[in-house]
Design a protein around this motif. Sequence first.
Motif, short mmCIF file in Angstrom:
data_model
loop_
_atom_site.label_atom_id
_atom_site.label_comp_id
_atom_site.label_asym_id
_atom_site.label_seq_id
_atom_site.Cartn_x
_atom_site.Cartn_y
_atom_site.Cartn_z
N GLN B 70 -78.34 -72.01 43.19
CA GLN B 70 -78.66 -70.84 42.29
C GLN B 70 -77.90 -69.90 42.38
O GLN B 70 -77.47 -69.02 43.30
CB GLN B 70 -80.43 -69.90 42.59
CG GLN B 70 -81.26 -70.74 42.37
CD GLN B 70 -82.53 -71.00 42.15
OE1 GLN B 70 -83.51 -70.94 41.42
NE2 GLN B 70 -83.14 -69.44 42.53
N ILE B 72 -75.32 -66.49 39.55
CA ILE B 72 -75.55 -65.79 38.44
C ILE B 72 -74.44 -65.47 38.00
O ILE B 72 -72.68 -65.19 38.85
CB ILE B 72 -76.36 -64.89 38.40
CG1 ILE B 72 -77.67 -64.63 38.98
CG2 ILE B 72 -75.95 -63.64 37.51
CD1 ILE B 72 -78.11 -63.47 39.16
N VAL B 79 -69.04 -65.59 39.89
CA VAL B 79 -69.76 -66.14 39.84
C VAL B 79 -70.28 -65.31 41.30
O VAL B 79 -69.24 -65.23 41.95
CB VAL B 79 -70.07 -67.46 39.69
CG1 VAL B 79 -71.14 -68.18 40.42
CG2 VAL B 79 -69.25 -68.11 38.39
N GLN B 80 -71.62 -65.01 41.16
CA GLN B 80 -72.29 -64.09 42.75
C GLN B 80 -73.44 -65.39 42.55
O GLN B 80 -74.51 -65.67 42.11
CB GLN B 80 -73.24 -63.36 42.39
CG GLN B 80 -73.86 -62.88 43.36
CD GLN B 80 -72.72 -62.43 44.96
OE1 GLN B 80 -71.58 -62.20 44.01
NE2 GLN B 80 -72.97 -62.97 45.46
N VAL B 82 -76.35 -66.80 44.77
CA VAL B 82 -77.93 -66.34 44.44
C VAL B 82 -78.99 -66.58 46.40
O VAL B 82 -79.89 -66.26 46.78
CB VAL B 82 -78.83 -66.28 43.13
CG1 VAL B 82 -80.21 -65.46 43.80
CG2 VAL B 82 -78.03 -64.67 42.33
N THR B 83 -79.57 -68.62 45.89
CA THR B 83 -79.92 -68.64 47.09
C THR B 83 -79.90 -70.19 46.68
O THR B 83 -79.13 -70.86 45.86
CB THR B 83 -81.66 -68.74 45.82
OG1 THR B 83 -81.43 -68.31 45.21
CG2 THR B 83 -82.59 -68.35 47.56
N ASN B 93 -89.57 -69.72 37.11
CA ASN B 93 -90.22 -68.32 37.51
C ASN B 93 -91.66 -68.55 36.37
O ASN B 93 -91.07 -68.72 34.76
CB ASN B 93 -89.63 -67.11 37.12
CG ASN B 93 -90.12 -65.91 37.25
OD1 ASN B 93 -90.90 -65.83 37.51
ND2 ASN B 93 -89.30 -64.70 36.80
N ARG B 100 -83.38 -67.82 34.73
CA ARG B 100 -82.23 -66.09 35.07
C ARG B 100 -81.07 -67.02 35.87
O ARG B 100 -80.06 -65.87 36.16
CB ARG B 100 -82.87 -65.58 35.97
CG ARG B 100 -83.54 -64.17 35.22
CD ARG B 100 -84.38 -64.98 34.34
NE ARG B 100 -84.74 -63.11 33.78
CZ ARG B 100 -85.25 -63.09 32.72
NH1 ARG B 100 -85.50 -64.43 31.80
NH2 ARG B 100 -86.03 -61.95 31.94
N TYR B 101 -81.08 -68.39 36.10
CA TYR B 101 -79.69 -68.53 37.12
C TYR B 101 -79.67 -70.19 36.02
O TYR B 101 -79.82 -70.82 36.30
CB TYR B 101 -80.40 -68.68 38.46
CG TYR B 101 -81.23 -68.27 38.84
CD1 TYR B 101 -80.42 -66.45 39.42
CD2 TYR B 101 -82.44 -67.48 39.40
CE1 TYR B 101 -81.69 -65.22 39.53
CE2 TYR B 101 -83.30 -66.81 39.81
CZ TYR B 101 -83.28 -65.82 39.55
OH TYR B 101 -84.03 -64.22 40.34
N ASP B 140 -89.27 -64.37 49.31
CA ASP B 140 -87.45 -64.71 49.45
C ASP B 140 -87.34 -62.80 48.54
O ASP B 140 -86.26 -62.69 48.64
CB ASP B 140 -88.29 -65.11 47.54
CG ASP B 140 -88.33 -66.78 47.27
OD1 ASP B 140 -88.25 -66.97 48.64
OD2 ASP B 140 -88.36 -67.03 46.68
N ALA B 144 -83.50 -62.20 49.43
CA ALA B 144 -82.68 -61.37 48.78
C ALA B 144 -82.47 -59.50 49.24
O ALA B 144 -80.79 -59.12 48.93
CB ALA B 144 -83.29 -61.74 47.62
N ALA B 196 -68.41 -67.82 46.88
CA ALA B 196 -69.42 -66.95 45.59
C ALA B 196 -70.76 -66.30 46.24
O ALA B 196 -71.40 -65.71 45.68
CB ALA B 196 -70.66 -68.18 44.92
#
Lengths: 248, 248
Positions: B70, B72, B79-80, B82-83, B93, B100-101, B140, B144, B196
Amino acid sequence: MATGIADRDVRLGRACLNCSGQFDDLFCACVMKVLNGEHCIRRFEPGAVIAMEGLKAPFLGSIVKGVVCQEISLADGRVQGVTLLSPPDVIGNPLHDNSRYTVTALSEVEVFCISANAFGKLLYDLPLFRLRFLEMKLSDLERARNWLTVLGRRSSTERLAYLVVRVAQKIGFSTPGNGTADLFVHLPITRERIGAFLGMTMETVSREFTHLERKGVLSARGSRVIKIFDYRRLETIAGIDDDGGTID
Amino acid sequence: MATGIADRDVRLGRACLNCSGQFDDLFCACVMKVLNGEHCIRRFEPGAVIAMEGLKAPFLGSIVKGVVCQEISLADGRVQGVTLLSPPDVIGNPLHDNSRYTVTALSEVEVFCISANAFGKLLYDLPLFRLRFLEMKLSDLERARNWLTVLGRRSSTERLAYLVVRVAQKIGFSTPGNGTADLFVHLPITRERIGAFLGMTMETVSREFTHLERKGVLSARGSRVIKIFDYRRLETIAGIDDDGGTID
DNA sequence: CGTAGAATTGATATATATCAAGCCTAGTGG
DNA sequence: CCACTAGGCTTGATATATATCAATTCTACG
């Protein structure tokens, strides 16, 4: 929103419609009834350490008043800011005995505290409470992940702008007192702590305030009360655009 | 653990004791019974985009097989990561219609999918499912937040070491095939994607692999299969010490 | 008014990014 | 089966952002 949960009882989430919310929207009157007196209010002075990372958490609770910060420390003393908490945020994790964070009061703070057992009971017995808590934690998760983009991919100016906007959203704007229409934000943390949240040094934080000032966006000279001249521009620099598509 | 929840029914969390878990420990036979056929399995090829950030999420589901990431994106293309997700992690969700991703399959992937309504029903009707989901999301959240310390406060060598250890913990070690006792980790992502996740460039990732190699910790030359010579040292560099006090 | 902690500013060092080239490696087609 | 190719990886030279070290200066508070 037409999700499964929403269809069912999400109306009960943000503010309980069955009662006039005493304390706040997490521990409303309905919750209080089930709780049946098993609670207490704790008070902390500014600077007080509420919980220490790795040590037994003193309680589970929801903030009633004030601002609190949570930080993680590395073995060599480096510190990373993790969250700013304000009412009705929850301190503690019902699934852990030990605190994962060092928790510090940034102002005069009051916390509505209950035992882990009572918390478990609420979670088990009250669909309303359970949903509200899940909702809070899902949005904490989203915010933490958005923060990853701040630390991983944004420049120091962008980071600082992001923090100021988020603090404004969380704690609100201050009224100037004199009748002007100017926007003020009170940052409840030192430059050093701002740096801990943004993964940069106090000096860089200070320099970036100066940059934003030279750009005519805000003024923060030597103080924790920030005057904002151009909030829209600040949001743009932060990469936050709450009027349209969610960018962050 | 003697928390309120644990006292009650945490035994049902990690693996349902009431049934032989079909599919995985989130959608066990008990859950399946309530679900009553309202589900499907979706398959994705490596590289397939499962969901796009900001667009309507195609489903809610739990990964049955494979690895997923995932990410963002910022408006300007940064780009980052995330998981990294693996079975039985949840995609989607239940409180949002939009993803969101950006969610991408990194291998051949199978997802056990249900509708948002069905998900809400499970959450509402099954204490077991609800607890398990809350448990997943709380952990999670912790991960994070720990990752924030990686991006905010760690050097590039430390970051890379951290990622390798976490991937090993999440996806597991590969067996070499030949009978040696060597440790191998298969990284399911390119150097660019590693960057990333770690908030750095592909080039720096590569250089830091070289540094770790020169230190005799691992070998990764041009490949995604990493041979680990000194796992303890890797954990130390990562600032992770799972044998004692939790540092991260 | 004086003091201590906080904030700013400057000079310099350093880590990481950027730009650019060349090198592997897995997969493809002859 | 081998050469070719494209994408991925590494390495080098250089640029740049941010950290570090070191003075001042400001501000709140007694």
